[in-house]
Design an enzyme around this catalytic site. Structure first.
Site, PDB file in Angstrom:
ATOM      1  N   GLY A 174      -7.423   0.816  -1.573  1.00  0.00           N
ATOM      2  CA  GLY A 174      -8.562   0.331  -0.786  1.00  0.00           C
ATOM      3  C   GLY A 174      -8.520   0.766   0.670  1.00  0.00           C
ATOM      4  O   GLY A 174      -9.520   1.258   1.216  1.00  0.00           O
ATOM      5  N   SER A 175      -7.348   0.606   1.334  1.00  0.00           N
ATOM      6  CA  SER A 175      -7.322   0.946   2.761  1.00  0.00           C
ATOM      7  C   SER A 175      -7.343   2.469   2.943  1.00  0.00           C
ATOM      8  O   SER A 175      -7.925   2.965   3.920  1.00  0.00           O
ATOM      9  CB  SER A 175      -6.122   0.309   3.457  1.00  0.00           C
ATOM     10  OG  SER A 175      -4.947   0.727   2.848  1.00  0.00           O
TER      11      SER A 175
ATOM     12  N   LYS B  27      -5.139   8.965 -10.735  1.00  0.00           N
ATOM     13  CA  LYS B  27      -5.808   7.823 -10.102  1.00  0.00           C
ATOM     14  C   LYS B  27      -6.428   8.211  -8.757  1.00  0.00           C
ATOM     15  O   LYS B  27      -7.479   7.703  -8.372  1.00  0.00           O
ATOM     16  CB  LYS B  27      -4.778   6.716  -9.848  1.00  0.00           C
ATOM     17  CG  LYS B  27      -4.870   5.552 -10.814  1.00  0.00           C
ATOM     18  CD  LYS B  27      -3.660   4.696 -10.613  1.00  0.00           C
ATOM     19  CE  LYS B  27      -3.936   3.240 -10.546  1.00  0.00           C
ATOM     20  NZ  LYS B  27      -2.683   2.490 -10.331  1.00  0.00           N
TER      21      LYS B  27
ATOM     22  N   LYS C 202     -13.243  -7.680  -1.961  1.00  0.00           N
ATOM     23  CA  LYS C 202     -14.004  -6.782  -1.090  1.00  0.00           C
ATOM     24  C   LYS C 202     -15.126  -6.041  -1.834  1.00  0.00           C
ATOM     25  O   LYS C 202     -16.125  -5.679  -1.239  1.00  0.00           O
ATOM     26  CB  LYS C 202     -13.063  -5.782  -0.406  1.00  0.00           C
ATOM     27  CG  LYS C 202     -12.212  -6.418   0.679  1.00  0.00           C
ATOM     28  CD  LYS C 202     -11.400  -5.400   1.436  1.00  0.00           C
ATOM     29  CE  LYS C 202     -10.562  -6.084   2.503  1.00  0.00           C
ATOM     30  NZ  LYS C 202      -9.853  -5.170   3.378  1.00  0.00           N
TER      31      LYS C 202
ATOM     32  N   SER D 274      -5.240 -14.339   9.752  1.00  0.00           N
ATOM     33  CA  SER D 274      -6.561 -14.464  10.367  1.00  0.00           C
ATOM     34  C   SER D 274      -6.861 -15.874  10.882  1.00  0.00           C
ATOM     35  O   SER D 274      -7.448 -16.009  11.962  1.00  0.00           O
ATOM     36  CB  SER D 274      -7.641 -14.007   9.388  1.00  0.00           C
ATOM     37  OG  SER D 274      -7.470 -12.646   9.137  1.00  0.00           O
TER      38      SER D 274
HETATM   39  P1  NAP Z   1      -4.075  -1.078  -2.542  1.00  0.00           P
HETATM   40  O1  NAP Z   1      -5.546  -0.982  -2.653  1.00  0.00           O
HETATM   41  O2  NAP Z   1      -3.299  -1.836  -3.546  1.00  0.00           O
HETATM   42  O3  NAP Z   1      -3.504   0.433  -2.488  1.00  0.00           O
HETATM   43  C1  NAP Z   1      -2.127   0.706  -2.411  1.00  0.00           C
HETATM   44  C2  NAP Z   1      -1.871   2.194  -2.620  1.00  0.00           C
HETATM   45  O4  NAP Z   1      -0.473   2.396  -2.444  1.00  0.00           O
HETATM   46  C3  NAP Z   1      -2.228   2.677  -4.025  1.00  0.00           C
HETATM   47  O5  NAP Z   1      -2.645   4.005  -3.964  1.00  0.00           O
HETATM   48  C4  NAP Z   1      -0.883   2.589  -4.752  1.00  0.00           C
HETATM   49  O6  NAP Z   1      -0.749   3.493  -5.808  1.00  0.00           O
HETATM   50  C5  NAP Z   1       0.052   2.989  -3.640  1.00  0.00           C
HETATM   51  N1  NAP Z   1       1.396   2.480  -3.880  1.00  0.00           N
HETATM   52  C6  NAP Z   1       1.758   1.210  -4.082  1.00  0.00           C
HETATM   53  N2  NAP Z   1       3.091   1.128  -4.250  1.00  0.00           N
HETATM   54  C7  NAP Z   1       3.563   2.386  -4.170  1.00  0.00           C
HETATM   55  C8  NAP Z   1       4.850   2.958  -4.270  1.00  0.00           C
HETATM   56  N3  NAP Z   1       5.922   2.193  -4.470  1.00  0.00           N
HETATM   57  N4  NAP Z   1       4.969   4.293  -4.144  1.00  0.00           N
HETATM   58  C9  NAP Z   1       3.896   5.069  -3.932  1.00  0.00           C
HETATM   59  N5  NAP Z   1       2.645   4.591  -3.811  1.00  0.00           N
HETATM   60  C10 NAP Z   1       2.482   3.273  -3.945  1.00  0.00           C
HETATM   61  O7  NAP Z   1      -3.656  -1.705  -1.139  1.00  0.00           O
HETATM   62  P2  NAP Z   1      -4.422  -1.568   0.270  1.00  0.00           P
HETATM   63  O8  NAP Z   1      -5.408  -2.667   0.424  1.00  0.00           O
HETATM   64  O9  NAP Z   1      -4.867  -0.179   0.446  1.00  0.00           O
HETATM   65  O10 NAP Z   1      -3.243  -1.891   1.282  1.00  0.00           O
HETATM   66  C11 NAP Z   1      -2.157  -0.980   1.468  1.00  0.00           C
HETATM   67  C12 NAP Z   1      -1.320  -1.443   2.653  1.00  0.00           C
HETATM   68  O11 NAP Z   1      -2.095  -1.442   3.851  1.00  0.00           O
HETATM   69  C13 NAP Z   1      -0.792  -2.864   2.492  1.00  0.00           C
HETATM   70  O12 NAP Z   1       0.537  -2.891   2.880  1.00  0.00           O
HETATM   71  C14 NAP Z   1      -1.627  -3.681   3.449  1.00  0.00           C
HETATM   72  O13 NAP Z   1      -0.906  -4.753   4.023  1.00  0.00           O
HETATM   73  C15 NAP Z   1      -1.965  -2.675   4.526  1.00  0.00           C
HETATM   74  N6  NAP Z   1      -3.241  -3.027   5.156  1.00  0.00           N
HETATM   75  C16 NAP Z   1      -3.227  -3.367   6.471  1.00  0.00           C
HETATM   76  C17 NAP Z   1      -4.402  -3.709   7.117  1.00  0.00           C
HETATM   77  C18 NAP Z   1      -4.379  -4.083   8.581  1.00  0.00           C
HETATM   78  O14 NAP Z   1      -5.290  -4.750   9.069  1.00  0.00           O
HETATM   79  N7  NAP Z   1      -3.383  -3.630   9.305  1.00  0.00           N
HETATM   80  C19 NAP Z   1      -5.616  -3.706   6.418  1.00  0.00           C
HETATM   81  C20 NAP Z   1      -5.611  -3.343   5.057  1.00  0.00           C
HETATM   82  C21 NAP Z   1      -4.405  -3.009   4.438  1.00  0.00           C
HETATM   83  P3  NAP Z   1      -1.155   3.113  -7.309  1.00  0.00           P
HETATM   84  O15 NAP Z   1      -2.656   3.119  -7.346  1.00  0.00           O
HETATM   85  O16 NAP Z   1      -0.538   4.177  -8.104  1.00  0.00           O
HETATM   86  O17 NAP Z   1      -0.581   1.748  -7.573  1.00  0.00           O
END
Ligand code: NAP
Length: 507
Positions: free
Chosen positions: A370-371, A395, A308, A254
């Protein structure tokens, strides 16, 4: 003097062999007002050879003002040097080298030891003190003691263990106004704001590295970024300040995106990374007009992991979308109030809607964090037929319940979806790059695969999707989209998608 004002960007030279040390001085002169020669990085023999060539080098019109430093290990240097070693070194420095030098750095103990009889004219002397453990509360008293010596400038660099330590550094800079010039910095990522804003606040000099990896202290950013990205010499007390709060924030794209665009639009503004462990403390000390301890023109913030949600109780209002998904990624500071918004949903949905019709489509959302929550809200609003695929059903259940979606185990994914959206970090750089949550075979019936990950651009999932003949969309569009929306909220600026994209592609 080579500089047009009395505020300097200084580049330290940390090379360890004489030839690269000398060539780095000329390279640094392209960026710096002052070049600091960290002579403690060289062996005794190499140091002598560099010192012998300094008068000729300093005569080169390209070369900027030189600052000589010979730092003992306990003050952040590379060598074990007793007080006698340091005194000998400075006493034996040839007169023509001293003449060719604009500043020398003497540690406070050395200045006290010289007892007014310095081998270098006092007008060239910066009296320095470093604390690599913490930023103590007695910086003003220490400044007074150091300023009472005959040295021309006082330098105090301390470790910031949390972002509020920066307040002590800024207070010191304020205190020194109209007194002896000061160089004041808080080291580490939590202290980055002092490196960017110290000149605008009244300090004499700030340090920037020649390149990544050539830093002489923790948290030092490149001189090129200080000068060209943050434009620190153009900043003043009127400058609009924006930034991102998170923990950590070092990886965030950012600052690159927002600063480039703010500069393109000629704004007197900067966007900083704020590494804050405690969002409430940051809001109280730096943001809320009634309680903030630093006078600056802070206009808005991006909010990222893990703040957030935790930031919400500290805001005056939260808009309905941010309320519905329970997450704020944008704070607007206006009329003394702090208003929370969520631009992730518009950022995520707009590029998708430009490619496909969402209403009535069968959409698979991978992950339930979160996303995924923001995506499910956006899909719900647009009438999609959504199924969440998660590795942990217990979860994920509350999310599925809240948005009335179906829920299945990620490993049971078999296809038959029009759109697949990856909201897990599987395939992300520094996490599991090269891995894909789904194989190409399971994507044969899918029209479009959207991966929210933006580093790398081409994730393994998107490569599989292309193999399966799907249309693809990467996470960069969402990153850009949410930032465009933030600028609209903060300063009513309309930035075209392509300008923002170009800003991101600069590095
Ligand atoms: P988060 O809140 O940590 O959520 C991640 C999710 O993925 C959780 O449900 C988690 O499950 C699951 N997960 C993690 N590792 C896994 C695995 N090995 N196998 C299966 N499920 C798995 O993260 P988030 O903020 O949503 O972000 C997720 C992704 O989106 C990140 O890579 C981030 O960089 C990307 N993102 C991109 C943008 C953008 O502007 N392009 C914005 C936001 C996020 P558990 O709860 O069981 O751990």
């Amino acid at each position: 003097m080579n500089t047009s004002d009395n505020r300097f960007i200084c580049v330290p030279i940390t090379e360890t062999n004489p030839e690269s040390f000398l060539s780095a001085i000329l390279e640094a002169s392209q960026l710096a007002d002052v070049v600091e020669l960290r002579l403690d990085y060289l062996s005794a023999q190499d140091r002598s050879s560099v010192i012998a060539r300094l008068p000729a080098l300093a005569a080169n019109t390209v070369c900027k003002d030189l600052l000589l430093t010979f730092r003992p290990r306990e003050q952040g240097g590379q060598q074990d040097l007793g007080l006698e070693d340091r005194q000998d070194f400075w006493r034996h420095l040839p007169a023509e080298v001293i003449a060719a030098t604009r500043f020398v750095d003497f540690e406070f103990d050395l200045v006290e030891r010289w007892n007014n009889r310095s081998p270098v004219p006092w007008e060239k002397v910066i009296c320095s003190w470093h604390n690599f453990e913490q930023t103590p509360c007695d910086l003003l008293t220490r400044y007074d003691r150091m300023a009472a010596t005959p040295a021309a400038v006082v330098k105090i660099a301390t470790m910031a263990n949390r972002i509020s330590d920066c307040l002590k550094t800024f207070e010191l800079i304020q205190y020194a106004k109209g007194k002896k010039p000061v160089i004041a910095l808080a080291m580490s990522l939590a202290g980055v704001s002092t490196r960017i804003l110290s000149l605008a606040s009244g300090a004499m000099l700030t340090f920037g590295s020649l390149r990544k990896g050539a830093e002489s202290a923790a948290g030092q950013i490149t001189a090129s970024d200080l000068k060209n990205l943050y434009r620190i010499k153009q900043l003043n007390s009127e400058s609009e300040i924006f930034g991102i709060i998170g923990y950590p924030v070092g990886h965030s794209r950012s600052p690159l995106m927002h600063n480039t665009v703010l500069s393109l639009y000629g704004r007197n503004a900067a966007y900083l990374p704020f590494e804050a462990q405690d969002a409430g403390e940051f809001i109280t000390d730096f943001v809320r007009p009634e309680t903030k301890k630093f006078a600056w023109n802070l206009r808005g913030l991006s909010v990222t992991i893990p703040h957030k949600l935790t930031v919400i109780p500290y805001l005056d209002s939260v808009d309905s979308t941010a309320k519905a998904i329970g997450a704020v990624n944008t704070i607007v500071v206006e009329g003394g109030k702090l208003n929370g918004f969520n631009t992730d949903i518009v950022g995520a949905m707009k590029p998708l809607e430009e490619l496909v019709e969402i209403r009535g489509r069968r959409v698979a959302v991978l992950g339930a964090g979160g996303s995924a929550r923001a995506i499910c809200y956006g899909l719900n609003q647009r009438g999609a037929n959504t199924t969440i695929f998660a590795r942990d059903m217990t979860k994920a259940a509350p999310l599925a319940e809240e948005f009335e979606t179906k829920l299945q185990l990620l490993e049971s994914f078999t296809g038959d979806f029009d759109i697949v959206i990856n909201c897990t970090p599987i395939g992300m750089r520094h996490h599991s790059e090269g891995k894909s949550p789904l194989k190409a075979e399971s994507l044969k019936n899918t029209a479009l695969v959207y991966d929210l990950i933006y580093t790398p651009n081409a994730t393994a999932l998107l490569c599989n999707a292309r193999k399966a003949g799907c249309q693809t969309l990467g996470g960069m569009s969402m990153l850009i989209g949410q930032a465009i929306e933030q600028l609209r909220l903060w300063i009513d600026l309309e930035v075209p998608f392509e300008s923002m994209k170009e800003a991101l592609e600069i590095q």
